[in-house]
Design an enzyme around this catalytic site. Structure first.
Site, short mmCIF file in Angstrom:
data_model
loop_
_atom_site.label_atom_id
_atom_site.label_comp_id
_atom_site.label_asym_id
_atom_site.label_seq_id
_atom_site.Cartn_x
_atom_site.Cartn_y
_atom_site.Cartn_z
CE LYS A 168 71.69 -124.28 34.19
NZ LYS A 168 72.13 -122.91 34.00
CE LYS A 177 75.15 -117.46 37.29
NZ LYS A 177 74.31 -116.31 37.57
P1 NAP Z 1 64.88 -119.64 29.92
O1 NAP Z 1 63.76 -118.70 30.13
O2 NAP Z 1 64.60 -121.10 29.96
O3 NAP Z 1 65.61 -119.28 28.55
C1 NAP Z 1 66.43 -120.16 27.82
C2 NAP Z 1 65.98 -120.06 26.37
O4 NAP Z 1 66.87 -120.83 25.56
C3 NAP Z 1 64.57 -120.63 26.17
O5 NAP Z 1 63.78 -119.67 25.51
C4 NAP Z 1 64.80 -121.88 25.35
O6 NAP Z 1 63.80 -122.17 24.42
C5 NAP Z 1 66.08 -121.51 24.60
N1 NAP Z 1 66.77 -122.72 24.15
C6 NAP Z 1 67.20 -123.76 24.89
N2 NAP Z 1 67.79 -124.66 24.11
C7 NAP Z 1 67.74 -124.19 22.85
C8 NAP Z 1 68.20 -124.66 21.60
N3 NAP Z 1 68.83 -125.84 21.48
N4 NAP Z 1 67.99 -123.88 20.52
C9 NAP Z 1 67.35 -122.70 20.63
N5 NAP Z 1 66.88 -122.20 21.78
C10 NAP Z 1 67.09 -122.95 22.89
O7 NAP Z 1 66.03 -119.35 31.01
P2 NAP Z 1 66.59 -117.95 31.54
O8 NAP Z 1 66.04 -117.69 32.89
O9 NAP Z 1 66.51 -116.93 30.49
O10 NAP Z 1 68.13 -118.37 31.79
C11 NAP Z 1 69.02 -118.58 30.71
C12 NAP Z 1 70.38 -119.00 31.27
O11 NAP Z 1 70.89 -117.97 32.12
C13 NAP Z 1 70.33 -120.26 32.15
O12 NAP Z 1 71.50 -121.00 31.99
C14 NAP Z 1 70.25 -119.70 33.56
O13 NAP Z 1 70.79 -120.60 34.51
C15 NAP Z 1 71.09 -118.43 33.43
N6 NAP Z 1 70.73 -117.32 34.31
C16 NAP Z 1 69.43 -117.02 34.61
C17 NAP Z 1 69.16 -115.95 35.43
C18 NAP Z 1 67.73 -115.59 35.81
O14 NAP Z 1 67.54 -114.84 36.80
N7 NAP Z 1 66.73 -116.02 35.09
C19 NAP Z 1 70.19 -115.17 35.95
C20 NAP Z 1 71.49 -115.46 35.60
C21 NAP Z 1 71.76 -116.55 34.78
P3 NAP Z 1 62.28 -122.45 24.84
O15 NAP Z 1 61.65 -121.10 24.75
O16 NAP Z 1 61.77 -123.42 23.86
O17 NAP Z 1 62.31 -122.99 26.25
#
Ligand code: NAP
Length: 294
Positions: free
Chosen positions: A244, A176
């Protein structure tokens, strides 16, 4: 141990931009799904569709054969997997899969702790963006023992189309990082190309139509390009998450004595955007750096 998907109870923690869609595919395939998220409201749509809300990662783990995490940062993963109310302490001979983009070192640590507690573990970060998650067309890069990968394949197939076992624990996260290093320079190129087209007095949509089907075409140009032209900087992928990733990748590269100037520059530009308060915009907001000097 064996984990059969046919009757598996699945748990999913982290219901953000990506996780909501990914969990939805598992539910739609007919599995019992237990969910937990830091912000309760983000689970509402899945619960309406039949998922069971749990009050903690421990509660998810206690009744699930397979638990998937899709959290924000490595510190979140560490807490949810290794905490007292976490997965490793509370699951019963389960398959634990972390799909968050996180550090290879943490993935190795999680795998060791999970194995010692009698679980199977996999690091399985993804690429393909919010659209890939929505359409169940993610690329999934996995690290861990072959037995864990084989056990995980059926559930991974509900979320992705290109699923590759790279090597031992941590190899998925290293892959990744390689992906993010490619994107770092690519998104700079996309923004520069579109800024140039605008400065040359061309219609950006017409330019995109011309170059999007040529050698420059790809996800960043063809998916992010139209969003940039529309001035749509809403997050498909948060700048704070990209920062990050770039930080992890740069630290790993420095450890390997590998200079990566494109990665270094991209990180500097994104840090500048974050300092302007734009960290919760999508990565395509880098365009603002080129047109407004932000
Ligand atoms: P996001 O919308 O911030 O989703 C992360 C979720 O995890 C949020 O809903 C957050 O809660 C929850 N969370 C964080 N800490 C937690 C805990 N301790 N207990 C329970 N829930 C918790 O981010 P995302 O875009 O979906 O991305 C998720 C991961 O995939 C990241 O590492 C990102 O780098 C990676 N990623 C993202 C993409 C993309 O295009 N978006 C593509 C590939 C990889 P809250 O709702 O309270 O914030």
């Amino acid at each position: 141990m064996t984990v059969s998907l046919a009757k598996a109870h699945v748990g999913f923690i982290g219901l953000g931009i990506m996780g909501q869609h990914m969990a939805g595919h598992i539910l739609a395939a007919g599995h019992t799904l237990r969910v937990y998220n830091r912000t309760h409201d983000k689970a509402s749509a899945l619960v309406e569709q039949g998922a069971y809300w749990c009050d903690s990662p421990a509660e998810v783990a206690a009744d699930s054969d397979i638990v998937i995490t899709m959290l924000g940062f490595p510190s979140d993963v560490e807490q949810v997997w290794l905490g007292e109310a976490g997965l490793i302490a509370n699951a019963h001979h389960a398959l634990l899969i972390d799909m968050t983009t996180s550090s290879p070192e943490l993935a190795q640590r999680l795998a060791s702790a999970a194995t010692a507690a009698g679980h199977l573990a996999l690091d399985a970060p993804v690429s393909g963006g919010d659209v890939g998650a929505r359409d169940a067309k993610l690329s999934i890069m996995a690290g861990g023992e072959a037995a864990a990968f084989e056990a995980a394949l059926p559930v991974l197939r509900l979320m992705g189309t290109n699923i590759v076992h790279i090597g031992p624990a941590g190899a998925g996260q290293h892959t990744k990082m390689s992906n993010q290093i490619v994107i770092a320079s690519t998104i700079m190129g996309v923004c520069e190309g579109l800024a140039y087209a605008r400065a040359a007095g061309l219609d950006a949509a017409t330019v995109l139509q011309a170059i999007g089907g040529g050698a420059a075409g790809g996800f960043q140009l063809n998916v992010m390009g139209p969003r940039i032209i529309k001035g749509d900087f809403a997050p498909g992928f948060f700048i704070e998450h990209f920062l990050k990733d770039l930080g992890i990748a740069l630290a790993e590269a420095e450890r390997m004595n590998l200079p990566l100037p494109g990665l270094t520059l991209a990180r500097r530009l994104y840090i500048e955007l974050a300092e302007q308060g734009l960290a919760r915009l999508g990565t395509q907001a880098l365009f603002q750096h080129y047109v407004s000097g932000v």
